[in-house]
Design an enzyme around this catalytic site. Structure first.
Site, PDB file in Angstrom:
ATOM      1  N   PRO A 121       6.924   7.322  -9.462  1.00 14.23           N
ATOM      2  CA  PRO A 121       6.946   7.135 -10.900  1.00 14.23           C
ATOM      3  C   PRO A 121       6.768   5.741 -11.344  1.00 14.23           C
ATOM      4  CG  PRO A 121       8.940   8.172  -9.741  1.00 14.23           C
ATOM      5  CD  PRO A 121       8.129   7.627  -8.874  1.00 14.23           C
TER       6      PRO A 121
ATOM      7  N   LYS B 108      10.614   1.495 -16.765  1.00 17.78           N
ATOM      8  CA  LYS B 108      10.700   2.484 -15.714  1.00 17.78           C
ATOM      9  C   LYS B 108      11.996   2.989 -15.858  1.00 17.78           C
ATOM     10  CE  LYS B 108       8.841   0.049 -12.100  1.00 17.78           C
ATOM     11  NZ  LYS B 108       8.302  -0.050 -10.740  1.00 17.78           N
TER      12      LYS B 108
END
Ligand SMILES: [Zn+2]
Length: 263
Positions: free
Chosen positions: A2, A51
């Protein structure tokens, strides 16, 4: 893995599934918050910050999660089988009558007051996919430590938020320098923030990451050790960058990229 684009995409899916509805299921499977009862609260919005994911709830609470290396949120329709991993990997479940969001392998799950969100994300630099993205401010932060290797500086979320290991290698390739080149020695370093933003924007609506513009060979160097560089044919190299637990596999083309590198 990710990175900012994945987190952005995930936030959008969670937002579509949960926002504006009351939680009928809320289960945080981490010791510290296992007894927190969030059912009955309305989800206000799900917002990505770099993130990090911020799920804001009525009553002034925010659920802060981070996907780090291999975490994921999946959204299921009512009655659909959960397929994101074995049950012991589930860290959070948030649901309403229609949909259930399940968070797998999340290394960070914490509940905090919305007013205190800065404790979780206040350290972040300009957010590459955020509404307040500021390329000039990001560049100033990068240049504040000109001796620092470019690869490390790009990964440091205090400089600019959203770049992970894949984009780090790809950006160094596009800037034609090795990841060990000091920031202050990178020709055209002022292009770096805008280039990073362009790559993340191009990939924010998909889970399949493409930096080359080609679907058959989506990445220039990341994950391509010993295979020929797409531009010059030289075998791509791989080495770790960073210390101890922060060390990450890093890829570069010795033909296309100038600068220091491990022998
Ligand atoms: Zn090359």
């Amino acid at each position: 893995m990710p990175e900012g684009d994945t987190v952005f995409h995930t936030a959008r899916r969670l937002d579509a599934a949960l926002s504006g509805r009351r939680l009928t299921v809320a289960d945080l499977r981490v010791p510290r918050f296992a007894t927190a009862d969030l059912t009955g609260r309305e989800v206000r919005d799900v917002t990505p910050r770099g993130k990090h994911l911020l799920t804001r709830l009525s009553g002034g609470l925010t659920l802060h999660t981070h996907l780090r290396m291999d975490g994921a949120w999946r959204v299921y329709e009512a009655g659909e089988r959960w397929r994101g991993g074995p049950g012991h990997q589930i860290r959070a479940v948030l649901g309403n009558e229609a949909r259930t969001a399940v968070g797998y392998r999340l290394p960070v799950v914490e509940l905090l007051r919305t007013a205190d969100e800065d404790r979780a994300v206040g350290h972040l630099g300009p957010d590459l996919l955020g509404p307040d993205w500021d390329a000039g401010a990001a560049l100033a932060r990068l240049l504040a430590a000109p001796e620092r290797p470019l690869g490390e500086a790009l990964l440091d979320q205090r400089n600019l938020a959203g770049i992970g290991n894949v984009y780090k290698s790809e950006l160094c390739f596009l800037l034609r320098v090795t990841p060990w080149t000091p920031v202050g020695d990178v020709p055209g370093v002022e292009r770096a923030p805008a280039l990073a933003a362009r790559l993340l924007h191009a990939n924010r609506d998909t889970f399949r990451r493409v930096t080359t513009g080609r679907r058959d060979t989506p990445l220039y160097v990341y994950g391509r050790a010993r295979r020929p560089c797409l531009r010059c044919g030289t075998p791509v190299r791989e080495a770790e960058q960073g210390d101890g637990t922060r060390a990450r596999p890093t890829y570069w083309c010795p033909g296309c990229q100038q600068g220091p590198a491990p022998s």
